[in-house]
Design an enzyme around this catalytic site. Structure first.
Site, PDB file in Angstrom:
ATOM      1  N   ASN A 171      74.682   3.314  44.241  1.00 24.92           N
ATOM      2  CA  ASN A 171      76.106   3.244  43.920  1.00 24.92           C
ATOM      3  C   ASN A 171      76.454   2.216  42.846  1.00 24.92           C
ATOM      4  O   ASN A 171      77.567   1.708  42.828  1.00 24.92           O
ATOM      5  CB  ASN A 171      76.903   2.900  45.182  1.00 24.92           C
ATOM      6  CG  ASN A 171      76.798   3.957  46.247  1.00 24.92           C
ATOM      7  OD1 ASN A 171      76.544   5.118  45.962  1.00 24.92           O
ATOM      8  ND2 ASN A 171      76.967   3.548  47.493  1.00 24.92           N
TER       9      ASN A 171
ATOM     10  N   HIS B 217      77.564   3.209  59.621  1.00 28.50           N
ATOM     11  CA  HIS B 217      77.110   3.974  58.462  1.00 28.50           C
ATOM     12  C   HIS B 217      76.217   5.125  58.894  1.00 28.50           C
ATOM     13  O   HIS B 217      76.374   6.265  58.445  1.00 28.50           O
ATOM     14  CB  HIS B 217      76.372   3.006  57.539  1.00 28.50           C
ATOM     15  CG  HIS B 217      75.852   3.601  56.278  1.00 28.50           C
ATOM     16  ND1 HIS B 217      74.571   4.082  56.161  1.00 28.50           N
ATOM     17  CD2 HIS B 217      76.415   3.751  55.064  1.00 28.50           C
ATOM     18  CE1 HIS B 217      74.371   4.504  54.921  1.00 28.50           C
ATOM     19  NE2 HIS B 217      75.479   4.323  54.240  1.00 28.50           N
TER      20      HIS B 217
ATOM     21  N   ASP C 129      68.622   4.961  59.309  1.00 30.03           N
ATOM     22  CA  ASP C 129      69.840   4.278  58.891  1.00 30.03           C
ATOM     23  C   ASP C 129      70.140   3.103  59.823  1.00 30.03           C
ATOM     24  O   ASP C 129      69.210   2.434  60.283  1.00 30.03           O
ATOM     25  CB  ASP C 129      70.997   5.289  58.863  1.00 30.03           C
ATOM     26  CG  ASP C 129      71.997   5.012  57.760  1.00 30.03           C
ATOM     27  OD1 ASP C 129      72.701   4.003  57.854  1.00 30.03           O
ATOM     28  OD2 ASP C 129      72.067   5.821  56.821  1.00 30.03           O
TER      29      ASP C 129
ATOM     30  N   SER D 234      75.410   7.711  49.636  1.00 31.93           N
ATOM     31  CA  SER D 234      75.006   7.867  51.032  1.00 31.93           C
ATOM     32  C   SER D 234      75.711   9.041  51.684  1.00 31.93           C
ATOM     33  O   SER D 234      75.197   9.639  52.624  1.00 31.93           O
ATOM     34  CB  SER D 234      75.332   6.603  51.824  1.00 31.93           C
ATOM     35  OG  SER D 234      74.343   5.638  51.676  1.00 31.93           O
TER      36      SER D 234
END
Length: 914
Positions: A513, A412, A367, A588
């Site tokens: 998304n 994130h 990530d 996520s």
């Protein structure tokens, strides 16, 4: 290039705006060059448009400041009180005086008090979260005041403290006024009227200073744990010259000089236990017109205890004072934010903890990197690597290295990692597999993007295979989480995925998304677990991708809802930077739930491979079916179920009754809600003997019912909870309880209560956040500003390319950016209630496209871009650092000067990311 398209900003940590990428963003970023076709220059300007939804129950303070207009007071007395709905979240502004914001041209108006009228029910919770509007101020520098006032004007409860959040539990059902003040200011605030306990947060750095005292917590009335401040009498240390017994005696004698205290135990070093003579706070409250008559005795004593403790905390000779909390054997009782993590009971994670906590498992989080200093992450981290090879987006000035610290601003990766394995301690929340280890691997840069080559190298590293770092981990990962993705098949990525699977690694990826069926990779690879997202109602989240490649569903959040009425939008709560926590939503957020369940299984079955895990999912034996029998395009093989997973891994959990949801709120126009009762665990039996529904105060009132009420068989099924608003007054609220009686393994009958709240909507009270601004940010400007921040600069200015008011119509906002040049942009929206030249302050309503936590890059090339719909809501945050410390790095986004010509100074709207 695969990317989650981060609109990164330093401010995410304290804003909980979560302007961070969350799984499966759109296509890769482009250069913004003008397209040319057939030798003829193509059109170079197009429109961007969409709509913005806000949650039901959103309210805007009626007298916030507006551009170029002085504040007009509208709700400053009980006679002019602003009526609000129940439940609701109100964003507001108060200031005891007018003045000018420091080091700016912007001034603020006086608004000494806001008063709201509302009908409340017994045991509902009112929460006030206050934030300094003055840039650079610390939350601990201001005292906010929250009052509950009876209809006759008598103050029932008066709370004054510098705690960021404070709560009042309503003593009796009645009509009330709620008063908000600040003795310093100006401040922004969020006032929440909720069904039950809100998640007031503790600081991981200093919970004793920031954690609000709450009637909702279980503690011993009439007792306090208190420590004398260092340098005062009773301070015990190696250099104090006092032995342990002498220090204790001095602390005891000193504390007993305080009226109302007598010694009961403890020590000077770790805190003395003192008894409180409750007659003392009772007398003080009688002098301040606080009326506790009619309260149940225990509730009154708890309130008197908290009042006395608040007074102790303000003394300069007291280091800390706190209730004597009652703990239980429940696995996460010590995590103050666990109550807000609705997403774990939804998939039976707490039941799985009875047999596994993920110990011995390693999960690689590929990530944006990790916030190593976070108190809820640090002890579960092992060595990782930074595989970002492109220095221009790395933010750390170099290529690949052995430091995967997140130097971006979205955090994130830290949020994802917290869902996987946040530590089970006494602060914050907790992770699915809280004893597992996290291997942080950085592949996504400060612009939120990463390329296939870097991601592939990280996958190989995690699997213990040869890679560009010329090193491998001491132990390979058992599970790899990939909360990233994008369209386009990649052989390079597939090769690394296949190699990792061959090593036995379980790979889990976010589906994306975009509310699209377009395949997103790596999630779409056949041997990768592709995760779609559901909200608290178990319905597919409106942003979640779908299609034939979906393997399984997991909680990702839907922040347009508050299905359980706890006062928080239904996002996924997890760790971000420093010691902050934030609510994000996205696939996520769904993926690490599945990765965490896989880590729980690995503790029980070390031989479990990725192939095995995929087979178990396909069997339907570790999921709950949400759609058509078998596999469907929305949920794959169903919703992941941690307790079922443990049974298949060889560690069945004890039999229990699984209930979803555990509370229900009817705050819109809906009249029915599904209630699922099922057996948890694989052995033993569960028999539901009775299910009934009743109003809490009037059993003869039949507005609440459960269908069917007749129990047949074992009673384990999905029921329909119905409400009937017929002949109910508009704007009223009702509380009821569904009671379920059941037997485990034919034992003694037990019962559980499910609270239900119903509001009769008032058509005149349309949800609103007030004036809402929508802005475009150019990608190049964002990257340049973030690079400056990462090089140590402070207060970096950046122009918002376009900023304009959205058009409001009956609870929905719309926007159109006309004649926009070809290029790459991010879209955000925010209020600016304090007119300080800053939007997206804490306490403002805010959001970004497409979801909070996933600002996808918009590529404007050869046609108008329409239908860019997203949601905006008041987003609370939980702090670990003071706001003053957090404000040391910020990006200030200012609109072009040409937009300000001929306008007053209050129209100079800019965006600051703290």
């Amino acid at each position: 290039m695969f990317t989650y398209k981060s609109f990164s900003s330093v401010g995410v940590a304290i804003l909980c705006l979560a302007i961070a990428g969350c799984g499966g963003g759109g296509g890769s970023g482009g250069s913004g060059d003008t397209p040319v076709s057939g030798g003829t220059e193509a059109a170079t300007r197009f429109d961007i448009s969409g709509t913005i939804q806000i949650p039901v129950g959103s309210v805007a303070d009626g007298d916030v400041m507006r551009p170029a207009v002085s504040l007009t007071t509208n709700n400053n007395s009980t006679a002019t009180a602003q009526s609000i709905s129940n439940p609701s979240v109100t964003g507001g502004y108060v200031s005891p005086a007018s003045g000018r914001y420091q080091n700016t041209l912007f001034s603020y108006d006086a608004d000494p008090v806001d008063i709201y009228s509302v009908s409340l029910l017994k045991d509902q919770v009112i929460t006030l979260a206050a934030f300094p509007a003055e840039s650079g101020s610390s939350a601990v520098d201001l005292n906010s005041i929250l009052k509950l006032i009876a209809a006759d004007g008598t103050t029932v409860i008066n709370m004054v403290s510098n705690a960021n959040a404070k709560e009042i539990t309503v003593p009796a059902s009645a009509d009330y006024f709620i008063e908000v003040q600040a003795d310093q200011g100006p401040i922004l605030y969020l006032l929440t009227v909720s069904q039950g306990v809100t998640a007031a947060g503790a600081s991981a750095e200093a919970p004793e200073n920031n954690y609000s005292l709450s009637m909702a917590h279980d503690f011993v009335p009439g007792e306090v744990l208190v420590k004398v401040k260092g340098g005062k009498v009773g301070a015990f240390s190696a250099s104090s010259g006092l032995n342990y017994r002498q220090a204790n005696e001095q602390a005891k004698v000193h504390l007993e000089t305080i009226e109302g205290l007598s010694h009961a135990g403890g020590s000077a070093e770790h805190g003395m236990k003192m008894r409180i003579d409750l007659a003392v706070p009772r007398a003080r409250m009688s002098q301040s017109s606080t009326d506790l008559q009619g309260w149940p005795e225990q509730q009154r004593e708890k309130w008197e205890t908290l009042t006395f403790i608040e007074s102790l905390k303000k003394r300069d000779d007291v280091e800390w004072a706190e209730p004597n909390y009652i703990r239980t054997a429940f696995a996460v009782a010590d995590n103050p934010l666990y109550a807000a993590q609705w997403h774990y009971p939804l998939i039976d994670v707490p039941a799985a903890w009875t047999v596994s906590t993920g110990a011995g498992s390693i999960v690689a989080v590929i990530d944006t990197g990790i916030a190593f200093g976070h108190a809820d992450l640090a002890s579960n981290l092992i060595a990782g690597f930074d595989f970002i090879s492109q220095a221009s987006i790395a933010g750390d000035g170099n290529g690949i290295d052995d430091d995967p610290e997140d130097v971006g601003n979205s955090f994130h990766g830290s949020h994802v990692a917290g869902t996987v394995a946040a530590v089970n301690n006494t602060v914050g929340g907790v992770g699915v597999a809280y004893d597992a280890k996290i291997m942080p691997l950085r592949v996504l840069g400060i612009d939120g993007s990463g390329n296939d080559a870097d991601i592939a190298q990280a996958i190989l590293y995690a699997a213990g295979l040869a890679n560009d770092s010329n090193t491998t981990p001491a132990s390979r990962a058992d599970v790899i989480n990939l909360s990233l993705g994008g369209p386009g098949f990649s052989n390079s990525l597939k090769s690394a995925v296949d190699a990792a699977v061959a090593q036995g690694v379980i790979l889990v990826a976010a589906a994306g998304n975009e509310n699209s069926s377009t395949a997103s990779y790596p999630a779409a690879f056949a041997n990768v677990v592709s995760v779609s997202a559901v909200g608290q109602t178990k319905e597919r989240a409106p942003y979640s991708n779908f299609g034939s490649t979906i393997t399984v569903a997991a909680p990702g959040g839907n922040m347009l809802q508050d299905a359980n009425g706890d006062g928080n939008a239904d996002g996924v709560l997890s760790t971000v930077n420093a010691s902050f926590y934030a609510w994000f939503q996205g696939t996520s957020m769904a993926a690490p739930h599945v990765a965490g369940v896989a880590a729980l299984m690995k503790q029980a079955d070390r031989g479990l491979t990725g192939t095995d895990f995929n087979s178990l999912l396909a069997s339907g034996n570790i999921t709950d079916d949400l759609g058509a029998a078998g596999k469907d395009d929305h949920y794959g093989y169903g919703l992941i179920n941690a307790s079922k997973a443990m049974a298949l891994a060889g560690s069945p959990v004890p039999t229990f009754l699984s209930i979803n949801p555990q509370s229900i709120s009817f705050d819109g126009i809906e009249t029915s809600f599904p209630l699922s009762l099922s057996k948890g665990g694989t052995t033993g039996t569960v028999l539901v003997t009775e299910i009934s529904a009743a109003d809490n105060e009037d059993p003869a009132d039949t507005w609440l019912s459960v269908n069917p009420n007749t129990i047949s068989g074992d009673g384990l099924r999905t029921y329909t909870v119905n409400v009937d608003r017929t002949n109910k007054d508009v704007g009223t609220t009702f509380a009821g309880t569904i009671t379920v009686k059941y037997k485990i393994n034919a034992g003694a009958e037990e019962s559980v209560a499910i609270p239900v709240l119903m509001t009769v909507p008032d058509p005149s009270k349309v949800a609103t956040v007030g004036e809402l601004f929508v802005g475009l940010i150019e990608r190049s400007d964002q990257e340049e500003a973030e690079n400056a921040i990462n090089q140590g600069q402070e207060n970096v200015l950046i122009d918002v390319f376009v900023l304009q008011p959205a058009q409001e119509n009956q609870g929905t906002y719309s926007y159109t950016f006309s004649d926009v040049p070809v290029g790459d942009y991010y879209i955000f929206a925010s209020t600016n209630m304090d007119q300080d030249g800053v939007v997206s302050d804490v306490g403002e309503a805010q959001g970004d496209y497409p979801v909070v936590g996933d600002a996808t890059l918009i590529e404007l090339r050869d046609a108008d871009v329409t239908g860019l719909d997203f949601n905006v809501g008041y987003l609370n945050f939980v702090e670990g650092l003071s706001l003053e410390e957090s404000n040391q790095r910020r990006i200030i986004r200012k609109i072009p000067a040409s937009m300000l010509e001929g306008q007053g100074e209050k129209t100079q709207v800019i965006q600051k990311q703290n």
